[in-house]
Write a protein that holds these residues in place. Structure first.
Motif, PDB file in Angstrom:
ATOM      1  N   UNK A   1      40.022 -12.132  68.490  1.00 43.01           N
ATOM      2  CA  UNK A   1      40.065 -13.591  68.393  1.00 43.01           C
ATOM      3  C   UNK A   1      40.173 -14.037  66.935  1.00 43.01           C
ATOM      4  N   UNK A   2      39.445 -13.357  66.054  1.00 42.76           N
ATOM      5  CA  UNK A   2      39.502 -13.698  64.632  1.00 42.76           C
ATOM      6  C   UNK A   2      40.879 -13.395  64.050  1.00 42.76           C
ATOM      7  N   UNK A   3      41.484 -12.296  64.473  1.00 43.75           N
ATOM      8  CA  UNK A   3      42.815 -11.929  63.973  1.00 43.75           C
ATOM      9  C   UNK A   3      43.854 -12.944  64.430  1.00 43.75           C
ATOM     10  N   UNK A   4      43.778 -13.352  65.695  1.00 47.38           N
ATOM     11  CA  UNK A   4      44.735 -14.328  66.228  1.00 47.38           C
ATOM     12  C   UNK A   4      44.562 -15.672  65.535  1.00 47.38           C
ATOM     13  N   UNK A   5      43.309 -16.107  65.364  1.00 45.61           N
ATOM     14  CA  UNK A   5      43.052 -17.391  64.720  1.00 45.61           C
ATOM     15  C   UNK A   5      43.530 -17.406  63.268  1.00 45.61           C
ATOM     16  N   UNK A   6      43.394 -16.271  62.582  1.00 48.11           N
ATOM     17  CA  UNK A   6      43.780 -16.210  61.179  1.00 48.11           C
ATOM     18  C   UNK A   6      45.187 -15.712  60.932  1.00 48.11           C
ATOM     19  N   UNK A   7      45.866 -15.267  62.011  1.00 46.48           N
ATOM     20  CA  UNK A   7      47.219 -14.754  61.850  1.00 46.48           C
ATOM     21  C   UNK A   7      47.289 -13.530  60.963  1.00 46.48           C
ATOM     22  N   UNK A   8      46.270 -12.681  61.057  1.00 42.92           N
ATOM     23  CA  UNK A   8      46.229 -11.493  60.207  1.00 42.92           C
ATOM     24  C   UNK A   8      46.191 -10.222  61.070  1.00 42.92           C
ATOM     25  N   UNK A   9      46.349  -9.084  60.424  1.00 35.44           N
ATOM     26  CA  UNK A   9      46.433  -7.817  61.130  1.00 35.44           C
ATOM     27  C   UNK A   9      45.134  -7.516  61.878  1.00 35.44           C
ATOM     28  N   UNK A  10      45.295  -6.725  62.941  1.00 35.01           N
ATOM     29  CA  UNK A  10      44.184  -6.366  63.823  1.00 35.01           C
ATOM     30  C   UNK A  10      43.934  -4.872  63.684  1.00 35.01           C
ATOM     31  N   UNK A  11      42.668  -4.499  63.455  1.00 38.66           N
ATOM     32  CA  UNK A  11      42.330  -3.087  63.253  1.00 38.66           C
ATOM     33  C   UNK A  11      40.901  -2.875  63.722  1.00 38.66           C
ATOM     34  N   UNK A  12      40.721  -2.153  64.824  1.00 40.73           N
ATOM     35  CA  UNK A  12      39.379  -1.963  65.380  1.00 40.73           C
ATOM     36  C   UNK A  12      39.355  -0.694  66.221  1.00 40.73           C
ATOM     37  N   UNK A  13      38.179  -0.079  66.317  1.00 38.74           N
ATOM     38  CA  UNK A  13      38.012   1.120  67.134  1.00 38.74           C
ATOM     39  C   UNK A  13      37.192   0.780  68.373  1.00 38.74           C
ATOM     40  N   UNK A  14      37.640   1.285  69.527  1.00 38.58           N
ATOM     41  CA  UNK A  14      36.865   1.118  70.758  1.00 38.58           C
ATOM     42  C   UNK A  14      37.280   2.174  71.760  1.00 38.58           C
ATOM     43  N   UNK A  15      36.480   2.283  72.834  1.00 37.31           N
ATOM     44  CA  UNK A  15      36.743   3.261  73.881  1.00 37.31           C
ATOM     45  C   UNK A  15      37.490   2.596  75.041  1.00 37.31           C
ATOM     46  N   UNK A  16      38.526   3.299  75.542  1.00 35.50           N
ATOM     47  CA  UNK A  16      39.327   2.789  76.647  1.00 35.50           C
ATOM     48  C   UNK A  16      39.144   3.711  77.853  1.00 35.50           C
ATOM     49  N   UNK A  17      38.981   3.102  79.022  1.00 33.61           N
ATOM     50  CA  UNK A  17      38.762   3.870  80.251  1.00 33.61           C
ATOM     51  C   UNK A  17      40.079   4.426  80.767  1.00 33.61           C
ATOM     52  N   UNK A  18      40.057   5.708  81.176  1.00 38.28           N
ATOM     53  CA  UNK A  18      41.262   6.299  81.748  1.00 38.28           C
ATOM     54  C   UNK A  18      41.233   6.159  83.267  1.00 38.28           C
ATOM     55  N   UNK A  19      42.246   6.699  83.924  1.00 33.64           N
ATOM     56  CA  UNK A  19      42.366   6.568  85.367  1.00 33.64           C
ATOM     57  C   UNK A  19      41.276   7.257  86.150  1.00 33.64           C
ATOM     58  N   UNK A  20      40.568   8.202  85.507  1.00 27.97           N
ATOM     59  CA  UNK A  20      39.485   8.922  86.174  1.00 27.97           C
ATOM     60  C   UNK A  20      38.123   8.273  85.930  1.00 27.97           C
ATOM     61  N   UNK A  21      38.114   7.199  85.149  1.00 25.28           N
ATOM     62  CA  UNK A  21      36.850   6.528  84.866  1.00 25.28           C
ATOM     63  C   UNK A  21      36.152   7.008  83.612  1.00 25.28           C
ATOM     64  N   UNK A  22      36.768   7.956  82.896  1.00 24.27           N
ATOM     65  CA  UNK A  22      36.196   8.450  81.642  1.00 24.27           C
ATOM     66  C   UNK A  22      36.714   7.608  80.473  1.00 24.27           C
ATOM     67  N   UNK A  23      36.028   7.695  79.346  1.00 26.01           N
ATOM     68  CA  UNK A  23      36.402   6.910  78.172  1.00 26.01           C
ATOM     69  C   UNK A  23      36.763   7.827  77.007  1.00 26.01           C
ATOM     70  N   UNK A  24      37.757   7.383  76.243  1.00 26.35           N
ATOM     71  CA  UNK A  24      38.135   8.066  75.008  1.00 26.35           C
ATOM     72  C   UNK A  24      38.239   7.018  73.904  1.00 26.35           C
ATOM     73  N   UNK A  25      37.958   7.479  72.676  1.00 30.80           N
ATOM     74  CA  UNK A  25      38.028   6.591  71.523  1.00 30.80           C
ATOM     75  C   UNK A  25      39.479   6.382  71.092  1.00 30.80           C
ATOM     76  N   UNK A  26      39.814   5.131  70.783  1.00 32.70           N
ATOM     77  CA  UNK A  26      41.124   4.768  70.258  1.00 32.70           C
ATOM     78  C   UNK A  26      40.935   3.850  69.049  1.00 32.70           C
ATOM     79  N   UNK A  27      41.918   3.872  68.156  1.00 28.50           N
ATOM     80  CA  UNK A  27      41.975   2.870  67.094  1.00 28.50           C
ATOM     81  C   UNK A  27      43.142   1.948  67.414  1.00 28.50           C
ATOM     82  N   UNK A  28      42.842   0.664  67.553  1.00 31.56           N
ATOM     83  CA  UNK A  28      43.858  -0.333  67.908  1.00 31.56           C
ATOM     84  C   UNK A  28      44.295  -1.074  66.647  1.00 31.56           C
ATOM     85  N   UNK A  29      45.604  -1.134  66.457  1.00 27.98           N
ATOM     86  CA  UNK A  29      46.161  -1.857  65.313  1.00 27.98           C
ATOM     87  C   UNK A  29      47.258  -2.789  65.802  1.00 27.98           C
ATOM     88  N   UNK A  30      47.237  -4.035  65.312  1.00 29.19           N
ATOM     89  CA  UNK A  30      48.235  -5.015  65.696  1.00 29.19           C
ATOM     90  C   UNK A  30      48.799  -5.734  64.491  1.00 29.19           C
TER      91      UNK A  30
END
Length: 238
Positions: free
Chosen positions: A113-142
């Protein structure tokens, strides 16, 4: 073609006016046809570029996504669909947040939300659930995209799997913590030995207590360095 000689001046003038009107209509029709052809060419070019983008994003190892200018997701590539096990449409809008680990979801949403409001790049790490219900760490950049007038029109981004890297970092952190604990025990053990020596041999009291204070100072320095390193790591991750 020349006007007939037996036509009156009024009829000749009317025919000339009609001819001019027809020519104007023909010119207008031709302009519309040319514009339609240009629009068709532009549409074909846009479609071609869109297809190239889709093929390229599907070939990448990253999870690729795109949003409109308001930050609402409207595209996810095939690797995203394959990893999450749900149709891309389920992740449109803000649906992608449902794929984020509950402990990471609020932070991911706030940073986005802060990146969209400020029109600046997005860079954050979080875990995403896979099809089996397990989670893996990803780094998201926009990256925000702007039109010629400077208006934010779209976001293009990727999610890169860093789960193995995170595992190594966690192992190193555990090893560092264990090593620090052992070092503190060594300092305590040496200090205890000095105390025992001083009690048994009072003549060594003065140098012994001085040595003990130096050992304790080393222990305090070790604690300080470890605390500063923890703060530095937290700043880097934040």
């Amino acid at each position: 073609m020349e006007p007939r000689a037996d036509l009156s001046a009024e009829k000749i003038e009317a025919l000339e006016t009609l001819a001019q009107s027809v020519m104007a209509l023909c010119e207008q029709a031709r302009a519309r046809r040319d514009a339609a052809a240009r629009d068709s060419d532009n549409s074909s070019r846009i479609f071609e570029l869109e297809q190239q983008f889709v093929h390229l994003s599907d070939a990448l190892p990253q999870l690729v996504w795109s949003t409109d200018g308001q930050g609402l997701a409207d595209y996810f590539n095939e690797p995203w669909v394959h990893y999450t096990g749900v149709p891309a449409e389920k992740s449109y809008g803000t649906g992608w947040l449902d794929m984020i680990h509950p402990d990471d979801r609020e932070h991911a949403d706030e940073v986005w939300a802060a990146a969209v409001a400020g029109g600046r790049s997005y860079d954050v790490e979080y875990r995403i659930r896979d099809g089996e219900g397990d989670y893996r760490w990803f780094i998201a950049r926009g990256t925000p995209l702007f039109d010629s007038s400077g208006e934010l029109i779209r976001w293009i981004g990727t999610c890169t799997d860093i789960d193995s890297q995170k595992t190594v970092e966690e192992d190193l952190s555990l090893l560092s913590s264990e090593l620090s604990h052992r070092i503190k025990n060594i300092f305590a053990f040496i200090s205890g030995l000095i105390s025992m020596t001083v009690r048994r041999k009072p003549e060594f009291a003065e140098p012994g207590l001085e040595l003990q204070e130096r050992v304790l100072a080393l222990g305090r320095a070790h604690d300080f360095v470890r605390a500063q390193r923890s703060l530095l790591d937290a700043d880097i991750q934040g």
